[in-house]
Write a protein that holds these residues in place. Structure first.
Motif, PDB file in Angstrom:
ATOM      1  N   THR A  33       1.112  -0.883  -0.267  1.00  0.00           N
ATOM      2  CA  THR A  33      -0.099  -0.063  -0.273  1.00  0.00           C
ATOM      3  C   THR A  33       1.135   0.970   0.061  1.00  0.00           C
ATOM      4  O   THR A  33       0.359   2.573  -0.461  1.00  0.00           O
ATOM      5  N   GLN A  34       2.237   1.350   0.409  1.00  0.00           N
ATOM      6  CA  GLN A  34       2.970   2.265   0.685  1.00  0.00           C
ATOM      7  C   GLN A  34       3.559   2.677  -0.810  1.00  0.00           C
ATOM      8  O   GLN A  34       3.993   3.849  -0.666  1.00  0.00           O
ATOM      9  N   THR A  35       3.641   2.034  -1.740  1.00  0.00           N
ATOM     10  CA  THR A  35       4.197   1.469  -2.697  1.00  0.00           C
ATOM     11  C   THR A  35       3.539   1.991  -3.668  1.00  0.00           C
ATOM     12  O   THR A  35       4.080   3.083  -5.009  1.00  0.00           O
ATOM     13  N   PHE A  36       2.286   1.191  -3.960  1.00  0.00           N
ATOM     14  CA  PHE A  36       1.146   1.964  -5.134  1.00  0.00           C
ATOM     15  C   PHE A  36      -0.238   2.368  -4.277  1.00  0.00           C
ATOM     16  O   PHE A  36      -0.635   1.032  -3.605  1.00  0.00           O
ATOM     17  N   ARG A  37      -1.522   3.109  -5.462  1.00  0.00           N
ATOM     18  CA  ARG A  37      -2.218   3.219  -5.179  1.00  0.00           C
ATOM     19  C   ARG A  37      -3.476   2.402  -5.714  1.00  0.00           C
ATOM     20  O   ARG A  37      -4.382   2.658  -4.862  1.00  0.00           O
ATOM     21  N   SER A  38      -2.941   1.960  -6.578  1.00  0.00           N
ATOM     22  CA  SER A  38      -4.361   1.208  -7.890  1.00  0.00           C
ATOM     23  C   SER A  38      -3.520   0.016  -8.833  1.00  0.00           C
ATOM     24  O   SER A  38      -1.509   0.441  -9.522  1.00  0.00           O
ATOM     25  N   ALA A  39      -4.128  -1.042  -8.710  1.00  0.00           N
ATOM     26  CA  ALA A  39      -3.125  -1.434 -10.521  1.00  0.00           C
ATOM     27  C   ALA A  39      -4.669  -2.042 -11.073  1.00  0.00           C
ATOM     28  O   ALA A  39      -5.653  -2.063 -11.025  1.00  0.00           O
ATOM     29  N   LYS A  40      -3.881  -2.031 -12.670  1.00  0.00           N
ATOM     30  CA  LYS A  40      -4.986  -3.009 -13.159  1.00  0.00           C
ATOM     31  C   LYS A  40      -4.377  -4.344 -13.840  1.00  0.00           C
ATOM     32  O   LYS A  40      -3.119  -4.776 -13.726  1.00  0.00           O
ATOM     33  N   TYR A  41      -5.454  -5.411 -13.543  1.00  0.00           N
ATOM     34  CA  TYR A  41      -5.302  -6.411 -14.045  1.00  0.00           C
ATOM     35  C   TYR A  41      -5.689  -7.569 -14.826  1.00  0.00           C
ATOM     36  O   TYR A  41      -6.891  -7.275 -15.114  1.00  0.00           O
ATOM     37  N   GLN A  42      -4.834  -7.606 -15.809  1.00  0.00           N
ATOM     38  CA  GLN A  42      -5.601  -8.709 -17.001  1.00  0.00           C
ATOM     39  C   GLN A  42      -5.423 -10.261 -16.328  1.00  0.00           C
ATOM     40  O   GLN A  42      -4.172 -10.691 -16.431  1.00  0.00           O
ATOM     41  N   LEU A  43      -6.928 -10.369 -16.606  1.00  0.00           N
ATOM     42  CA  LEU A  43      -6.406 -12.619 -15.433  1.00  0.00           C
ATOM     43  C   LEU A  43      -7.335 -13.457 -16.992  1.00  0.00           C
ATOM     44  O   LEU A  43      -7.944 -13.040 -17.856  1.00  0.00           O
ATOM     45  N   GLN A  44      -6.538 -14.386 -16.466  1.00  0.00           N
ATOM     46  CA  GLN A  44      -6.520 -15.465 -17.267  1.00  0.00           C
ATOM     47  C   GLN A  44      -7.302 -16.627 -16.232  1.00  0.00           C
ATOM     48  O   GLN A  44      -6.090 -17.128 -15.548  1.00  0.00           O
ATOM     49  N   VAL A  45      -8.134 -17.797 -16.601  1.00  0.00           N
ATOM     50  CA  VAL A  45      -8.773 -19.003 -15.893  1.00  0.00           C
ATOM     51  C   VAL A  45      -8.086 -19.980 -17.177  1.00  0.00           C
ATOM     52  O   VAL A  45      -9.231 -20.163 -17.695  1.00  0.00           O
ATOM     53  N   THR A  46      -7.867 -21.067 -16.604  1.00  0.00           N
ATOM     54  CA  THR A  46      -7.970 -22.629 -17.094  1.00  0.00           C
ATOM     55  C   THR A  46      -7.859 -23.378 -16.533  1.00  0.00           C
ATOM     56  O   THR A  46      -7.374 -23.777 -15.507  1.00  0.00           O
ATOM     57  N   GLU A  47      -9.003 -24.238 -17.070  1.00  0.00           N
ATOM     58  CA  GLU A  47      -9.919 -25.464 -15.771  1.00  0.00           C
ATOM     59  C   GLU A  47      -9.504 -26.688 -17.463  1.00  0.00           C
ATOM     60  O   GLU A  47     -10.701 -26.260 -18.181  1.00  0.00           O
ATOM     61  N   GLY A  48      -9.063 -27.295 -16.839  1.00  0.00           N
ATOM     62  CA  GLY A  48      -9.203 -28.259 -18.654  1.00  0.00           C
ATOM     63  C   GLY A  48      -9.306 -27.262 -20.095  1.00  0.00           C
ATOM     64  O   GLY A  48      -8.075 -26.933 -20.032  1.00  0.00           O
ATOM     65  N   SER A  49      -9.883 -27.692 -20.953  1.00  0.00           N
ATOM     66  CA  SER A  49     -11.073 -26.990 -22.386  1.00  0.00           C
ATOM     67  C   SER A  49     -11.901 -25.738 -21.928  1.00  0.00           C
ATOM     68  O   SER A  49     -12.193 -25.463 -22.786  1.00  0.00           O
ATOM     69  N   SER A  50     -11.741 -25.512 -20.967  1.00  0.00           N
ATOM     70  CA  SER A  50     -12.567 -24.110 -20.123  1.00  0.00           C
ATOM     71  C   SER A  50     -11.681 -22.708 -20.089  1.00  0.00           C
ATOM     72  O   SER A  50     -10.526 -23.235 -19.116  1.00  0.00           O
ATOM     73  N   TYR A  51     -12.077 -21.744 -20.550  1.00  0.00           N
ATOM     74  CA  TYR A  51     -11.420 -20.616 -20.186  1.00  0.00           C
ATOM     75  C   TYR A  51     -11.311 -19.408 -19.478  1.00  0.00           C
ATOM     76  O   TYR A  51     -13.613 -19.387 -19.727  1.00  0.00           O
ATOM     77  N   HIS A  52     -11.611 -18.388 -19.003  1.00  0.00           N
ATOM     78  CA  HIS A  52     -12.220 -16.865 -18.255  1.00  0.00           C
ATOM     79  C   HIS A  52     -11.262 -16.219 -18.390  1.00  0.00           C
ATOM     80  O   HIS A  52     -10.398 -16.150 -17.828  1.00  0.00           O
ATOM     81  N   THR A  53     -11.230 -14.994 -18.676  1.00  0.00           N
ATOM     82  CA  THR A  53     -10.488 -14.380 -19.077  1.00  0.00           C
ATOM     83  C   THR A  53     -11.137 -12.966 -18.519  1.00  0.00           C
ATOM     84  O   THR A  53     -12.877 -12.746 -18.337  1.00  0.00           O
ATOM     85  N   ALA A  54     -11.252 -11.979 -17.946  1.00  0.00           N
ATOM     86  CA  ALA A  54     -11.438 -10.684 -17.220  1.00  0.00           C
ATOM     87  C   ALA A  54     -10.650  -9.863 -16.742  1.00  0.00           C
ATOM     88  O   ALA A  54      -9.188  -9.920 -16.687  1.00  0.00           O
ATOM     89  N   ASP A  55     -10.709  -8.657 -16.699  1.00  0.00           N
ATOM     90  CA  ASP A  55      -9.373  -7.236 -16.192  1.00  0.00           C
ATOM     91  C   ASP A  55     -10.612  -7.178 -14.902  1.00  0.00           C
ATOM     92  O   ASP A  55     -11.945  -6.804 -14.984  1.00  0.00           O
ATOM     93  N   PHE A  56      -9.323  -6.469 -13.910  1.00  0.00           N
ATOM     94  CA  PHE A  56     -10.131  -6.166 -12.886  1.00  0.00           C
ATOM     95  C   PHE A  56      -9.515  -4.660 -11.608  1.00  0.00           C
ATOM     96  O   PHE A  56      -7.729  -5.049 -12.225  1.00  0.00           O
ATOM     97  N   LEU A  57     -10.369  -3.741 -12.220  1.00  0.00           N
ATOM     98  CA  LEU A  57      -9.513  -2.627 -11.402  1.00  0.00           C
ATOM     99  C   LEU A  57      -9.639  -2.790  -9.660  1.00  0.00           C
ATOM    100  O   LEU A  57     -10.064  -3.118  -9.385  1.00  0.00           O
TER     101      LEU A  57
END
Length: 114
Positions: A33-57
Protein backbone atom coordinates in the motif's frame (compact mmCIF):
# COMPACT_ATOMS: atom_id res chain seq x y z
CA UNK A 1 4.73 -15.16 -6.96
CA UNK A 2 5.06 -11.86 -8.83
CA UNK A 3 7.82 -11.22 -11.36
CA UNK A 4 8.78 -7.63 -12.30
CA UNK A 5 8.70 -7.16 -16.09
CA UNK A 6 9.14 -3.41 -16.48
CA UNK A 7 9.52 -0.30 -14.36
CA UNK A 8 9.20 3.18 -15.83
CA UNK A 9 9.05 6.17 -13.46
CA UNK A 10 5.52 5.86 -12.08
CA UNK A 11 4.33 2.40 -13.06
CA UNK A 12 5.34 -1.25 -12.93
CA UNK A 13 4.30 -4.37 -14.81
CA UNK A 14 4.35 -7.71 -12.96
CA UNK A 15 3.19 -11.24 -13.81
CA UNK A 16 1.92 -13.90 -11.40
CA UNK A 17 0.60 -17.43 -11.70
CA UNK A 18 -0.93 -20.06 -9.42
CA UNK A 19 -2.40 -23.55 -9.84
CA UNK A 20 -4.79 -24.97 -7.24
CA UNK A 21 -7.22 -27.86 -6.69
CA UNK A 22 -9.09 -26.17 -3.84
CA UNK A 23 -12.20 -24.00 -3.75
CA UNK A 24 -10.67 -21.88 -0.97
CA UNK A 25 -9.91 -18.20 -1.55
CA UNK A 26 -6.17 -17.60 -2.08
CA UNK A 27 -4.04 -14.55 -2.94
CA UNK A 28 -2.78 -14.52 -6.54
CA UNK A 29 -0.87 -11.23 -6.28
CA UNK A 30 0.22 -8.83 -3.51
CA UNK A 31 1.57 -5.28 -3.55
CA UNK A 32 2.50 -2.72 -0.90
CA UNK A 33 0.00 0.00 0.00
CA UNK A 34 3.01 2.29 0.54
CA UNK A 35 4.28 1.80 -3.03
CA UNK A 36 1.18 1.66 -5.23
CA UNK A 37 -2.23 3.36 -5.05
CA UNK A 38 -3.98 1.44 -7.83
CA UNK A 39 -3.57 -1.50 -10.18
CA UNK A 40 -5.12 -3.01 -13.28
CA UNK A 41 -5.07 -6.77 -13.76
CA UNK A 42 -5.50 -8.78 -16.93
CA UNK A 43 -6.63 -12.20 -15.69
CA UNK A 44 -6.71 -15.61 -17.39
CA UNK A 45 -8.14 -18.74 -15.78
CA UNK A 46 -7.81 -22.25 -17.25
CA UNK A 47 -9.56 -25.40 -16.08
CA UNK A 48 -9.07 -28.28 -18.53
CA UNK A 49 -10.38 -26.98 -21.86
CA UNK A 50 -12.46 -24.19 -20.28
CA UNK A 51 -11.24 -20.60 -20.17
CA UNK A 52 -12.23 -17.39 -18.37
CA UNK A 53 -10.66 -13.95 -18.88
CA UNK A 54 -11.39 -10.62 -17.25
CA UNK A 55 -9.94 -7.23 -16.39
CA UNK A 56 -9.95 -6.18 -12.75
CA UNK A 57 -9.24 -2.71 -11.30
CA UNK A 58 -8.39 -2.02 -7.67
CA UNK A 59 -7.67 1.18 -5.73
CA UNK A 60 -7.14 1.64 -1.99
CA UNK A 61 -7.17 4.40 0.61
CA UNK A 62 -4.69 2.70 2.94
CA UNK A 63 -7.26 0.67 4.87
CA UNK A 64 -9.92 -0.47 2.36
CA UNK A 65 -9.80 -1.66 -1.26
CA UNK A 66 -12.37 -0.80 -3.93
CA UNK A 67 -12.56 -2.90 -7.08
CA UNK A 68 -14.46 -3.77 -10.22
CA UNK A 69 -14.33 -6.67 -12.65
CA UNK A 70 -15.20 -6.02 -16.30
CA UNK A 71 -14.55 -7.22 -19.87
CA UNK A 72 -15.39 -10.78 -18.81
CA UNK A 73 -15.23 -13.53 -21.45
CA UNK A 74 -15.90 -17.20 -20.65
CA UNK A 75 -16.00 -20.30 -22.87
CA UNK A 76 -18.60 -21.82 -20.52
CA UNK A 77 -19.51 -21.22 -16.92
CA UNK A 78 -17.55 -18.98 -14.54
CA UNK A 79 -14.33 -20.64 -13.37
CA UNK A 80 -13.62 -18.29 -10.45
CA UNK A 81 -14.52 -15.16 -8.55
CA UNK A 82 -12.15 -12.29 -7.78
CA UNK A 83 -11.88 -9.88 -4.85
CA UNK A 84 -9.31 -7.74 -3.06
CA UNK A 85 -8.41 -6.72 0.47
CA UNK A 86 -5.61 -5.24 2.57
CA UNK A 87 -3.63 -7.48 4.91
CA UNK A 88 -0.42 -6.56 6.69
CA UNK A 89 0.01 -3.33 4.73
CA UNK A 90 -0.39 -5.09 1.39
CA UNK A 91 -3.19 -5.11 -1.18
CA UNK A 92 -4.06 -8.68 -2.17
CA UNK A 93 -5.78 -9.88 -5.34
CA UNK A 94 -7.88 -12.80 -4.11
CA UNK A 95 -9.12 -15.64 -6.32
CA UNK A 96 -11.68 -18.32 -5.50
CA UNK A 97 -11.87 -21.26 -7.93
CA UNK A 98 -15.35 -22.60 -8.74
CA UNK A 99 -14.25 -26.26 -8.66
CA UNK A 100 -11.72 -28.68 -7.16
CA UNK A 101 -10.45 -29.54 -10.63
CA UNK A 102 -6.93 -28.26 -11.32
CA UNK A 103 -7.35 -24.54 -12.07
CA UNK A 104 -4.52 -22.28 -13.26
CA UNK A 105 -4.60 -18.52 -12.76
CA UNK A 106 -2.33 -16.11 -14.62
CA UNK A 107 -2.31 -12.35 -14.35
CA UNK A 108 -0.51 -9.28 -15.56
CA UNK A 109 -0.57 -6.34 -13.14
CA UNK A 110 0.06 -2.77 -14.20
CA UNK A 111 0.39 -0.64 -11.06
CA UNK A 112 0.74 3.09 -10.53
CA UNK A 113 2.94 4.47 -7.75
CA UNK A 114 1.40 6.16 -4.70
Amino acid sequence: MAKLISQVNFSNINVSSLTTTSVSQVPLDVFSTQTFRSAKYQLQVTEGSSYHTADFLVVHNGSTTYNTEYAVIKTGSSLATFDSDISGGNVRLLVTPASTSSTTFRCIRTSINT
